[in-house]
Design a protein around this motif. Sequence first.
Motif, PDB file in Angstrom:
ATOM      1  N   ALA A 173      37.659  40.267  53.200  1.00 36.85           N
ATOM      2  CA  ALA A 173      37.800  41.464  52.353  1.00 36.85           C
ATOM      3  C   ALA A 173      39.262  41.824  52.180  1.00 36.85           C
ATOM      4  O   ALA A 173      39.719  42.166  51.066  1.00 36.85           O
ATOM      5  CB  ALA A 173      37.033  42.624  52.987  1.00 36.85           C
ATOM      6  N   ALA A 174      40.028  41.727  53.250  1.00 34.96           N
ATOM      7  CA  ALA A 174      41.448  42.080  53.162  1.00 34.96           C
ATOM      8  C   ALA A 174      42.196  41.113  52.263  1.00 34.96           C
ATOM      9  O   ALA A 174      43.036  41.522  51.447  1.00 34.96           O
ATOM     10  CB  ALA A 174      42.066  42.094  54.566  1.00 34.96           C
ATOM     11  N   VAL A 175      41.904  39.839  52.365  1.00 31.62           N
ATOM     12  CA  VAL A 175      42.591  38.843  51.558  1.00 31.62           C
ATOM     13  C   VAL A 175      42.202  38.999  50.090  1.00 31.62           C
ATOM     14  O   VAL A 175      43.043  38.944  49.172  1.00 31.62           O
ATOM     15  CB  VAL A 175      42.295  37.419  52.070  1.00 31.62           C
ATOM     16  N   THR A 214      45.050  40.492  46.974  1.00 31.00           N
ATOM     17  CA  THR A 214      45.649  39.428  46.176  1.00 31.00           C
ATOM     18  C   THR A 214      45.551  39.805  44.692  1.00 31.00           C
ATOM     19  O   THR A 214      44.479  40.226  44.225  1.00 31.00           O
ATOM     20  CB  THR A 214      44.941  38.098  46.434  1.00 31.00           C
ATOM     21  N   SER A 215      46.629  39.617  43.950  1.00 29.89           N
ATOM     22  CA  SER A 215      46.636  39.927  42.506  1.00 29.89           C
ATOM     23  C   SER A 215      45.976  38.795  41.732  1.00 29.89           C
ATOM     24  O   SER A 215      45.863  37.667  42.209  1.00 29.89           O
ATOM     25  CB  SER A 215      48.093  40.106  42.008  1.00 29.89           C
ATOM     26  N   GLU A 216      45.526  39.122  40.520  1.00 25.81           N
ATOM     27  CA  GLU A 216      44.836  38.126  39.698  1.00 25.81           C
ATOM     28  C   GLU A 216      45.774  37.036  39.223  1.00 25.81           C
ATOM     29  O   GLU A 216      45.350  35.945  38.865  1.00 25.81           O
ATOM     30  CB  GLU A 216      44.184  38.819  38.502  1.00 25.81           C
ATOM     31  N   ASP A 217      47.094  37.321  39.213  1.00 30.40           N
ATOM     32  CA  ASP A 217      48.031  36.287  38.776  1.00 30.40           C
ATOM     33  C   ASP A 217      48.086  35.129  39.754  1.00 30.40           C
ATOM     34  O   ASP A 217      48.391  33.996  39.372  1.00 30.40           O
ATOM     35  CB  ASP A 217      49.437  36.900  38.603  1.00 30.40           C
ATOM     36  N   PRO A 266      45.542  32.486  48.597  1.00 33.30           N
ATOM     37  CA  PRO A 266      46.616  33.304  49.135  1.00 33.30           C
ATOM     38  C   PRO A 266      47.166  32.684  50.412  1.00 33.30           C
ATOM     39  O   PRO A 266      46.509  31.877  51.082  1.00 33.30           O
ATOM     40  CB  PRO A 266      45.958  34.654  49.395  1.00 33.30           C
ATOM     41  N   PRO A 267      48.413  33.071  50.773  1.00 33.04           N
ATOM     42  CA  PRO A 267      49.003  32.515  52.003  1.00 33.04           C
ATOM     43  C   PRO A 267      48.169  32.802  53.252  1.00 33.04           C
ATOM     44  O   PRO A 267      48.171  32.019  54.191  1.00 33.04           O
ATOM     45  CB  PRO A 267      50.362  33.205  52.059  1.00 33.04           C
ATOM     46  N   THR A 275      33.717  40.429  45.239  1.00 33.22           N
ATOM     47  CA  THR A 275      35.169  40.576  45.409  1.00 33.22           C
ATOM     48  C   THR A 275      35.824  40.334  44.053  1.00 33.22           C
ATOM     49  O   THR A 275      35.191  39.804  43.118  1.00 33.22           O
ATOM     50  CB  THR A 275      35.697  39.559  46.431  1.00 33.22           C
ATOM     51  N   PRO A 276      37.107  40.688  43.886  1.00 36.58           N
ATOM     52  CA  PRO A 276      37.777  40.402  42.591  1.00 36.58           C
ATOM     53  C   PRO A 276      37.758  38.940  42.229  1.00 36.58           C
ATOM     54  O   PRO A 276      37.895  38.590  41.051  1.00 36.58           O
ATOM     55  CB  PRO A 276      39.203  40.904  42.845  1.00 36.58           C
ATOM     56  N   PHE A 277      37.538  38.066  43.231  1.00 35.33           N
ATOM     57  CA  PHE A 277      37.537  36.617  42.980  1.00 35.33           C
ATOM     58  C   PHE A 277      36.127  36.023  43.114  1.00 35.33           C
ATOM     59  O   PHE A 277      35.970  34.832  43.336  1.00 35.33           O
ATOM     60  CB  PHE A 277      38.490  35.921  43.952  1.00 35.33           C
TER      61      PHE A 277
END
Length: 503
Positions: free
Chosen positions: A48-50, A54-57, A63-64, A137-139
């Motif tokens: 959830a945190a990751v 993280t931005s959509e770009d 993500p790292p 999630t956004p992804f």
Amino acid sequence: MKRIKLAMACSLLLLVGVSMGVTNFVILPFWASDVLVRESRSLQRFLAAVSFSTSEDDSQLPPPAVQSFLNDNPEGCIYWQGTFYPHHSSNPAPCRQELPPLLLAAEQTKTVQTSRTAITLLDLIETEYLYVVLPDTPFGVVAAGLPLTQALRSLWAKEQVIAVYLVFNVLILSALAFFRFMRAYVLPIDRMVESVENYQGDGLQALLAEKSGNELGQLSRSIEAMVQRIEADKEKLTRAVGELAANNTLLQNNQREMIRTEKLASVGRLAAGLAHEIGNPLSVAQGYVQLLGMDQCSEQERDEYIGKTLQELKRMDTLIRRLLDYARSGQGMAARYDVHAVLAGIVEDLAGQPVLKGIRLESDLHAQCCDVVVDTEQLRQVILNCVLNAVDAIDAAGRRSIGRITVATTQWLATDDGRALLHITIADNGTGIPDSLLQAVFDPFFTTKEPGAGTGLGLSVSLALVESMGGRMEVQSRDGEGTTMQITFPLAVGEDATPAGNI
């Protein structure tokens, strides 16, 4: 007791160790389940945190934080925007096989999907994975997976510490149980064993100190009661042994008296005939003495009368000495003797006795070996009893004028113990014994003679004497045809001179 103590200590260690191990293995799945619940929540928070930071770009690349997760967990996996990470072929196959159903369930139900929050002991041994799938999630749907062994690293670290504590607990509890058991059971048993080993017939005072109400106390009281019974039985046995010894002494005295009585009875019969036999030479000697008292005989006649008188007196002395030899009550000693020489002497002595007048007494000694271990005094008495019984049987049949008594020896083959046997037989042609009475001839006081004509002890005493010398005595008879007494002794071997026994 040392072996028992060692076995008991090993058993206690084993039992406590197994008990601790079983307890640990029973609790371990519950601890593992709690750890997995915490790990699944941690993975859920991580995803959830990751996802929401993280931005959509940057959505085309993980993500790292995801790459950092994979670096920290090489055997783990991440599902991000429809792609499994890491991409290389070493990516664990279970993630690609087991995650799709959970991903589908998360999309359909819009709920977080978690696997392996409750496991068994077998799951801890097999290689399994913990999965967490996060929807909305956004992804899109994201997921993460970890091997159970890696998810339970903290548990295994704690388990090592617990194992050390278990070892200490096993040792301490086993030692406490061992010393408690020693104090409660082994030491009392040691005291009882020591008391029993040192028992001297004066009670078990040390054993009586065990007054507990448990089984050991009951055992102590039972042993005490047993010892009391043993003491009582010991006193009874002592009294019985004393009475038996007294009775045995009385029996031996009575047996010796029976032998002496029978011997005197036999000698009495010989003496009765001898009294008449002595009368003749006594009258002759008396006549010569009267002639010597007269002054009318010449010197030559005087010498002749003196010589004849001495001859008759010598004859009387011989007869009396023979009678005294048979009447001697002294005990002989069993030794190795030539039985033929003994029997020949007995036949020669008895042949001139008045009681055998008119009866032929013969010897037929054909045994090749005749050395046996006997008491000659006892053997003489046995032969004398058998000969006198034969005389009575011949008289009862009215056959004195044709009476015949034969003393014979034969040698038989070796017995089971490898020793040859010498058989002595005394056969007569008297009345014989009916078959119905043969079994009773050796019974004390049994006789077929008229009342007052015998004691009924002759054959009984003879049997006892023969058996005391290691032999056996049997009778064979036919009614009206005669009787044969058979006496058997083992032949002496080498330097054998051991007495078979004396009465």
